[in-house]
Design an enzyme around this catalytic site. Structure first.
Site, short mmCIF file in Angstrom:
data_model
loop_
_atom_site.label_atom_id
_atom_site.label_comp_id
_atom_site.label_asym_id
_atom_site.label_seq_id
_atom_site.Cartn_x
_atom_site.Cartn_y
_atom_site.Cartn_z
N CYS A 134 50.90 44.10 48.80
CA CYS A 134 52.37 44.04 48.90
C CYS A 134 53.02 44.61 47.64
O CYS A 134 53.06 43.94 46.60
CB CYS A 134 52.80 42.58 49.11
SG CYS A 134 54.59 42.36 49.17
N CYS A 137 56.09 42.73 46.42
CA CYS A 137 55.77 41.50 45.67
C CYS A 137 55.34 41.80 44.24
O CYS A 137 55.71 41.08 43.31
CB CYS A 137 54.64 40.74 46.36
SG CYS A 137 54.84 40.45 48.12
N ASP A 138 54.53 42.85 44.06
CA ASP A 138 53.78 42.99 42.82
C ASP A 138 54.05 44.25 42.01
O ASP A 138 53.46 44.43 40.93
CB ASP A 138 52.28 42.94 43.14
CG ASP A 138 51.86 41.63 43.78
OD1 ASP A 138 52.51 40.62 43.51
OD2 ASP A 138 50.88 41.63 44.55
#
Length: 309
Positions: A134, A137-138
């Site tokens: 993701c 997300c990261d």
């Protein structure tokens, strides 16, 4: 079957299910949540969460999900460890592999989805330590670093573009011949124009290496079988996701061609009193915040359904 009839039975304890439990129990509805594994779902595999509103300095996935669960139980929601194996959605009956049977007035389905993995050496060991599924997300963990992306569909190419906002370079590993991608033409054009994106064609990922964190990958050319070690600080894998909806096959619930639950904006499915939330729902963005949104809506819709009934 237990003699208790629950107002809401929630199948799955990810952020969508836990949010539904909070809203259901707070409305003084008798609420049961059944989860087969660790509460929190995929969020619990994320060591750091920096994009959940209200946590500017970040939090941990397990910590955030633990707070969700504590919040739900503080209002009186019951949480049960169990693996739901069959459902009678019309009659609102849920059965677990252990032989337990529960009756409800409504059912909220939150079984989640999992990333399709490559099952190569190092992938599992470095998950959350340089291996991610993701970018949203990261990506910010890779500011000015070099990363690799595996895949060539819409998600892979779109997320690679997102990564270039943070990373120094993004190398996309593609199984096809040079210039051939599965992504939409507009996404392809944008990626080919992006100066931060590099390409490795006719190749797959053979292994992921590192010490405490990822520091290199082993790339295999599928035409020559040649293996090349490439330094990298992170690997983002996009080879599809798998909704955990196998137990719903044959239940009468409407799923899309990939197995995701189809709902309207109230999270209602094609079966009255049955709702779908979280990553197993056909939707645009799969994040903790959108799953929590789904759960809140579904619980409120379930409450109104019960009142009308």
């Amino acid at each position: 079957m237990t003699n208790t009839v629950y107002d809401i039975i929630i199948v799955g304890g990810g952020p969508g299910g836990l949010s539904a439990a909070i809203y259901g129990a707070r409305a003084r509805l008798k609420t049961l949540l059944i989860e087969k594994g660790t509460l929190g779902g995929q969020a619990c595999t994320t060591e750091e969460v920096e994009n959940y509103p209200g946590f500017a300095r970040g939090t941990t996935g397990p910590g955030l999900m633990g707070a969700f669960a504590d919040h739900a139980t503080s209002f009186g929601a019951e949480i049960l460890r169990g693996d739901v194996c069959s459902v009678d959605l019309k009659n609102k009956v849920v059965q677990t592999k252990a032989g337990q049977t529960f009756q409800g007035k409504t059912i909220i389905l939150s079984p989640g989805a999992i990333p399709r993995t490559l099952n190569i050496p190092g992938e599992s060991a470095f998950r959350g330590k340089g291996v991610s599924y993701c970018a949203t997300c990261d990506a910010d963990f890779y500011e000015d670093l070099d990363v690799a992306v595996v895949g060539n569909g819409d998600a892979a190419i779109e997320e690679a573009g997102y990564l270039t906002k943070f990373a120094n370079s993004v190398t996309i590993i593609v199984i096809h011949d040079q210039g051939v991608l599965d992504a939409a033409p507009m996404l392809q054009e944008r990626a080919f124009r992006n100066p931060k994106i590099k390409w490795v064609w006719n190749s797959t990922l053979a292994a992921i290496k590192g010490d405490a964190l990822v520091n290199s990958i082993l790339v295999k050319n599928i035409k020559t079988n040649e293996l090349t070690e490439m330094p990298t600080d992170g690997v983002f894998i996009y080879v599809g996701t798998l909704p955990q909806t196998e137990f719903l096959q044959g239940s009468g619930l409407e799923l899309d061609s990939r197995g995701y639950i189809l709902t309207d904006e109230k999270m209602e499915t094609n079966i009255d009193g049955v709702y779908g939330v979280g990553d197993a729902r056909a939707k645009y963005l799969r994040q903790v915040v959108t799953a929590a949104n789904d759960g809140a809506i579904a619980a409120v819709a379930a409450e109104k359904y019960i009142m009308e009934e």
